[in-house]
Write an enzyme that holds these catalytic residues in place. Structure first.
Site, PDB file in Angstrom:
ATOM      1  N   ARG A   1       9.968  27.441   0.382  1.00  0.00           N
ATOM      2  CA  ARG A   1       8.276  27.345   0.715  1.00  0.00           C
ATOM      3  C   ARG A   1       7.845  27.646  -1.379  1.00  0.00           C
ATOM      4  O   ARG A   1       8.275  28.501  -1.597  1.00  0.00           O
ATOM      5  CB  ARG A   1       7.664  27.484   1.817  1.00  0.00           C
ATOM      6  CG  ARG A   1       6.496  27.836   1.618  1.00  0.00           C
ATOM      7  CD  ARG A   1       5.723  27.706   2.785  1.00  0.00           C
ATOM      8  NE  ARG A   1       3.449  27.434   2.782  1.00  0.00           N
ATOM      9  CZ  ARG A   1       2.920  27.984   2.150  1.00  0.00           C
ATOM     10  NH1 ARG A   1       3.381  29.312   1.299  1.00  0.00           N
ATOM     11  NH2 ARG A   1       1.945  27.890   1.991  1.00  0.00           N
TER      12      ARG A   1
ATOM     13  N   ARG B   1       0.713  -1.405   0.236  1.00  0.00           N
ATOM     14  CA  ARG B   1      -0.112   0.051  -0.056  1.00  0.00           C
ATOM     15  C   ARG B   1       0.908   1.596   0.043  1.00  0.00           C
ATOM     16  O   ARG B   1       0.593   2.286  -0.587  1.00  0.00           O
ATOM     17  CB  ARG B   1      -0.591   0.031   1.494  1.00  0.00           C
ATOM     18  CG  ARG B   1      -1.341   1.020   1.212  1.00  0.00           C
ATOM     19  CD  ARG B   1      -2.926   1.569   2.234  1.00  0.00           C
ATOM     20  NE  ARG B   1      -2.418   1.608   3.307  1.00  0.00           N
ATOM     21  CZ  ARG B   1      -3.359   0.854   4.623  1.00  0.00           C
ATOM     22  NH1 ARG B   1      -4.799   1.037   4.252  1.00  0.00           N
ATOM     23  NH2 ARG B   1      -2.369   1.135   5.745  1.00  0.00           N
TER      24      ARG B   1
ATOM     25  N   LYS C   1      -2.635   7.184   1.587  1.00  0.00           N
ATOM     26  CA  LYS C   1      -2.852   7.392   3.455  1.00  0.00           C
ATOM     27  C   LYS C   1      -1.604   8.115   3.352  1.00  0.00           C
ATOM     28  O   LYS C   1      -0.558   8.618   4.083  1.00  0.00           O
ATOM     29  CB  LYS C   1      -1.930   5.682   3.632  1.00  0.00           C
ATOM     30  CG  LYS C   1      -2.782   6.257   4.691  1.00  0.00           C
ATOM     31  CD  LYS C   1      -1.816   4.302   5.148  1.00  0.00           C
ATOM     32  CE  LYS C   1      -2.125   4.403   6.875  1.00  0.00           C
ATOM     33  NZ  LYS C   1      -3.545   4.359   7.993  1.00  0.00           N
TER      34      LYS C   1
ATOM     35  N   GLU D   1     -16.309   6.309   6.148  1.00  0.00           N
ATOM     36  CA  GLU D   1     -15.318   4.720   7.190  1.00  0.00           C
ATOM     37  C   GLU D   1     -14.810   5.737   8.744  1.00  0.00           C
ATOM     38  O   GLU D   1     -16.109   7.030   8.946  1.00  0.00           O
ATOM     39  CB  GLU D   1     -14.186   4.914   6.965  1.00  0.00           C
ATOM     40  CG  GLU D   1     -14.006   5.802   6.594  1.00  0.00           C
ATOM     41  CD  GLU D   1     -12.279   6.087   5.514  1.00  0.00           C
ATOM     42  OE1 GLU D   1     -11.450   4.454   5.643  1.00  0.00           O
ATOM     43  OE2 GLU D   1     -11.995   7.052   4.995  1.00  0.00           O
TER      44      GLU D   1
END
Ligand code: PMP
Length: 284
Positions: free
Chosen positions: A101, A52, A148, A180
């Site tokens: 940044r 994953r 994820k 979920e």
């Protein structure tokens, strides 16, 4: 006790480990993670997590900075070094630290991903079965929940809303259907049938979900992958959730409505037993 942690190829005391303030994980949540359980000093379903992780990195165009074999070795070294019998290994890979940044992704030749791993000691992890009360909250997360990422602010807020309501966790609801839990996959049981939302970009493809559904089918239990509402869940015989750190956990109350007799149900209890038994056989 000072843990030994891993940062970009080095094993260090946690007090000496650091990453740049320009790390894109810190500035943009431009990072993915995995959490692998440790039982009896061994890793549960390391392979599932590694596969994953690879997918999450691919989806975001982050070049995998470490091989599966090396990753396994780092996991094992940290478990050993920190004397973990029951606990977790947390792994995070960000796109890396740029020199400033900038929304634009940095050149992959110049900026390499940041790899961080640390352990969490959780004695009694396998024995802990806590009957969970959930509340429902609107799912306002982004549309790629299958990746994820470390964008966990809203799930954190969901847990805080649950806490404020005297509950333990929140189930997220989109277009009237449960997606979920804040950090787990959600299930109900009706007439012996296990019902859970089908895989899509709307939910994380839980490693524990995959294993539990496989074991359930092997044990001739009926599984239906479809949407369900909070109202249907409140009328179910049982409800439960799965995650790598909690395995299979009973849900006994949803928005103040108690399910059945308020005790962990037989289907959930059996699934937890099978999951722990089968996963331990293959632990590495
Ligand atoms: N959904 C979400 C949103 C999660 O954060 C998690 C745990 N990280 C899960 C499901 C469960 O996935 P796994 O079984 O792989 O831990």
């Amino acid at each position: 006790m000072t843990r030994t942690v891993y940062v970009n190829g080095e094993y260090l005391p946690e007090t000496e480990a650091s990453v740049s303030i320009f790390d894109r994980g810190f500035l943009f949540a431009d990072a993915v993670y995995e959490v692998t359980s440790v039982l009896g000093g061994k890793l549960i379903d390391f392979d599932g997590h590694a596969v994953r992780l690879e997918r999450s990195l691919n989806e975001l165009g982050i070049e995998s900075p470490i091989s599966k074999e090396d990753l396994l070795e780092v996991h094992r070294n940290l478990v050993k070094e920190n004397g973990i019998d029951e606990g977790l290994v947390y792994l995070q890979i960000s796109r890396g630290a740029d020199s400033d940044r900038d929304f634009v992704f940095p050149d992959t030749d110049k900026v390499k991903p940041t790899v961080v791993l640390f352990t969490q000691n959780k004695p009694g992890l396998a024995e802990t079965v806590k009957p969970i009360k959930v509340i429902s909250v609107e799912d306002i997360r982004w549309g790629r929940r299958d990746i994820k990422t470390v964008q966990l602010l809203y799930p954190s807020m969901g847990k805080m809303m649950a806490k404020a309501a005297g509950a333990d966790d929140a189930w997220l609801v989109e277009d009237g259907f449960v997606t979920e839990g804040t950090s787990n996959n959600a299930y109900i049981v009706k007439g012996g049938k296990i019902i859970t939302r089908a895989l899509s970009n709307d939910i994380l493809h839980g490693i524990t979900r995959a294993a539990v559904l496989r074991f359930a089918r092997e044990a001739q239990m009926e599984v239906e992958e479809r949407n369900f509402t909070i109202e249907e869940a409140q009328e179910a015989d049982e409800a439960f959730f799965t995650s790598a750190s909690a395995f299979v956990m009973p849900v006994v109350e949803i928005d103040g409505v108690q399910l059945g007799d308020g005790q962990p149900g037989p289907v959930m209890t059996r699934l937890r037993e099978i999951y722990l038994e089968e996963s331990l056989k293959k632990a590495e």
